[in-house]
Design a protein around this motif. Sequence first.
Motif, PDB file in Angstrom:
ATOM      1  N   THR A 191       0.824  -1.199   0.000  1.00  0.00           N
ATOM      2  CA  THR A 191       0.000   0.000   0.000  1.00  0.00           C
ATOM      3  C   THR A 191       0.864   1.257   0.000  1.00  0.00           C
ATOM      4  O   THR A 191       2.024   1.235   0.419  1.00  0.00           O
ATOM      5  CB  THR A 191      -0.925   0.019   1.221  1.00  0.00           C
ATOM      6  N   ILE A 192       0.278   2.358  -0.465  1.00  0.00           N
ATOM      7  CA  ILE A 192       1.003   3.617  -0.551  1.00  0.00           C
ATOM      8  C   ILE A 192       1.313   4.171   0.834  1.00  0.00           C
ATOM      9  O   ILE A 192       2.208   4.985   1.013  1.00  0.00           O
ATOM     10  CB  ILE A 192       0.171   4.631  -1.373  1.00  0.00           C
ATOM     11  N   HIS A 193       0.567   3.709   1.840  1.00  0.00           N
ATOM     12  CA  HIS A 193       0.783   4.082   3.241  1.00  0.00           C
ATOM     13  C   HIS A 193       0.441   2.862   4.077  1.00  0.00           C
ATOM     14  O   HIS A 193      -0.435   2.073   3.724  1.00  0.00           O
ATOM     15  CB  HIS A 193      -0.106   5.272   3.620  1.00  0.00           C
ATOM     16  N   SER A 194       1.131   2.675   5.195  1.00  0.00           N
ATOM     17  CA  SER A 194       0.945   1.465   5.999  1.00  0.00           C
ATOM     18  C   SER A 194      -0.473   1.364   6.547  1.00  0.00           C
ATOM     19  O   SER A 194      -1.108   2.363   6.891  1.00  0.00           O
ATOM     20  CB  SER A 194       1.943   1.448   7.164  1.00  0.00           C
ATOM     21  N   SER A 203      -5.834   2.526  12.754  1.00  0.00           N
ATOM     22  CA  SER A 203      -6.869   3.032  11.855  1.00  0.00           C
ATOM     23  C   SER A 203      -6.822   4.552  11.788  1.00  0.00           C
ATOM     24  O   SER A 203      -6.907   5.154  10.707  1.00  0.00           O
ATOM     25  CB  SER A 203      -8.257   2.580  12.335  1.00  0.00           C
ATOM     26  N   LYS A 204      -6.681   5.174  12.947  1.00  0.00           N
ATOM     27  CA  LYS A 204      -6.639   6.641  12.992  1.00  0.00           C
ATOM     28  C   LYS A 204      -5.466   7.181  12.172  1.00  0.00           C
ATOM     29  O   LYS A 204      -5.615   8.160  11.425  1.00  0.00           O
ATOM     30  CB  LYS A 204      -6.520   7.119  14.434  1.00  0.00           C
ATOM     31  N   LYS A 205      -4.321   6.544  12.308  1.00  0.00           N
ATOM     32  CA  LYS A 205      -3.132   7.009  11.594  1.00  0.00           C
ATOM     33  C   LYS A 205      -3.337   6.933  10.088  1.00  0.00           C
ATOM     34  O   LYS A 205      -2.982   7.857   9.338  1.00  0.00           O
ATOM     35  CB  LYS A 205      -1.919   6.169  12.008  1.00  0.00           C
ATOM     36  N   THR A 206      -3.918   5.846   9.631  1.00  0.00           N
ATOM     37  CA  THR A 206      -4.180   5.687   8.197  1.00  0.00           C
ATOM     38  C   THR A 206      -5.215   6.696   7.722  1.00  0.00           C
ATOM     39  O   THR A 206      -5.070   7.308   6.651  1.00  0.00           O
ATOM     40  CB  THR A 206      -4.675   4.257   7.899  1.00  0.00           C
ATOM     41  N   LEU A 248      -5.110   9.674   4.810  1.00  0.00           N
ATOM     42  CA  LEU A 248      -6.071   9.792   3.721  1.00  0.00           C
ATOM     43  C   LEU A 248      -6.717  11.181   3.712  1.00  0.00           C
ATOM     44  O   LEU A 248      -6.884  11.790   2.651  1.00  0.00           O
ATOM     45  CB  LEU A 248      -7.137   8.704   3.843  1.00  0.00           C
ATOM     46  N   LEU A 249      -7.059  11.678   4.880  1.00  0.00           N
ATOM     47  CA  LEU A 249      -7.621  13.029   4.982  1.00  0.00           C
ATOM     48  C   LEU A 249      -6.631  14.068   4.459  1.00  0.00           C
ATOM     49  O   LEU A 249      -7.007  14.987   3.727  1.00  0.00           O
ATOM     50  CB  LEU A 249      -7.999  13.321   6.436  1.00  0.00           C
ATOM     51  N   THR A 250      -5.371  13.901   4.845  1.00  0.00           N
ATOM     52  CA  THR A 250      -4.333  14.848   4.440  1.00  0.00           C
ATOM     53  C   THR A 250      -4.195  14.916   2.931  1.00  0.00           C
ATOM     54  O   THR A 250      -4.085  15.990   2.336  1.00  0.00           O
ATOM     55  CB  THR A 250      -2.984  14.460   5.061  1.00  0.00           C
ATOM     56  N   ARG A 251      -4.224  13.759   2.287  1.00  0.00           N
ATOM     57  CA  ARG A 251      -4.043  13.731   0.838  1.00  0.00           C
ATOM     58  C   ARG A 251      -5.235  14.351   0.107  1.00  0.00           C
ATOM     59  O   ARG A 251      -5.066  14.909  -0.978  1.00  0.00           O
ATOM     60  CB  ARG A 251      -3.820  12.292   0.365  1.00  0.00           C
ATOM     61  N   GLU A 252      -6.421  14.264   0.692  1.00  0.00           N
ATOM     62  CA  GLU A 252      -7.570  14.923   0.079  1.00  0.00           C
ATOM     63  C   GLU A 252      -7.359  16.439   0.075  1.00  0.00           C
ATOM     64  O   GLU A 252      -7.710  17.123  -0.895  1.00  0.00           O
ATOM     65  CB  GLU A 252      -8.866  14.568   0.829  1.00  0.00           C
ATOM     66  N   ILE A 253      -6.792  16.964   1.163  1.00  0.00           N
ATOM     67  CA  ILE A 253      -6.492  18.393   1.225  1.00  0.00           C
ATOM     68  C   ILE A 253      -5.449  18.750   0.165  1.00  0.00           C
ATOM     69  O   ILE A 253      -5.552  19.777  -0.519  1.00  0.00           O
ATOM     70  CB  ILE A 253      -5.996  18.776   2.630  1.00  0.00           C
ATOM     71  N   SER A 254      -4.440  17.885   0.005  1.00  0.00           N
ATOM     72  CA  SER A 254      -3.407  18.110  -1.017  1.00  0.00           C
ATOM     73  C   SER A 254      -4.021  18.168  -2.405  1.00  0.00           C
ATOM     74  O   SER A 254      -3.673  19.027  -3.226  1.00  0.00           O
ATOM     75  CB  SER A 254      -2.356  16.998  -0.956  1.00  0.00           C
TER      76      SER A 254
END
Length: 234
Positions: free
Chosen positions: A8-11, A152-155, A159-165
Amino acid sequence: MFFHKKETIHSVDIREPNPRFAQLLLEQFGGATGELSAALQYWVQSFHVEDASIRDMLQDIAVEEFGHLEMVGKMIEAHTKNVDRTEAYKSTLFAIRGMGPHFLDSQGNTWTASYLNEGGDVVRDLRANIAAEAGAPQTYEELIKLSTDEGSKKTLVHLLTREISHTQMFMKALDSLGKLTDPMFGNIQPDETVDIYYNLSSYGKEGVVQVDERGPWNSEPTFKYIADPLNTRS
């Protein structure tokens, strides 16, 4: 041509499986503002774009969204694996559909292509994408609040961060076209009412003092404010 790399692109590291939380996660797998919707929307839009750089951006973001779909799918799988005998599992959609992700939202509605918003004009599509990206972080924020598993929170934060990006990227693309703050696109010139604001909300009772709220959306120099549309002709 596509290649799939088996990581995956992130753990994704789930320590406390929770099938009820997994059902909520379905919103971002098969829901209206989920990752599948975003990936397909941006990918199809890319074929409408003549600007090679914006087309490339849309395809890059689309492929990343497919990666996000994979992450959400793995989260759902981890939250439902080996818990099929629990009462929590039996109370979810997975009791009928089986473990792992499905193209359903959290309420069991099936994914549909009507969720996609693309219209063949790059300015229109980029604006639609900004709206779509606004919906996803809102859902992720609520999921983060409801999660009790730190992995789960970390993942979900990623995902939230990348939506902002992605929102920032779409805004920059619009700006490069000179359309970030320009409401018009297309070739048809608007008529003379384009700069008029009609005050169409009133209390409707005699003797009641009406206070009309004003702001930049109904003020000079951008707009001509029509306080009494019934007795005024533009």
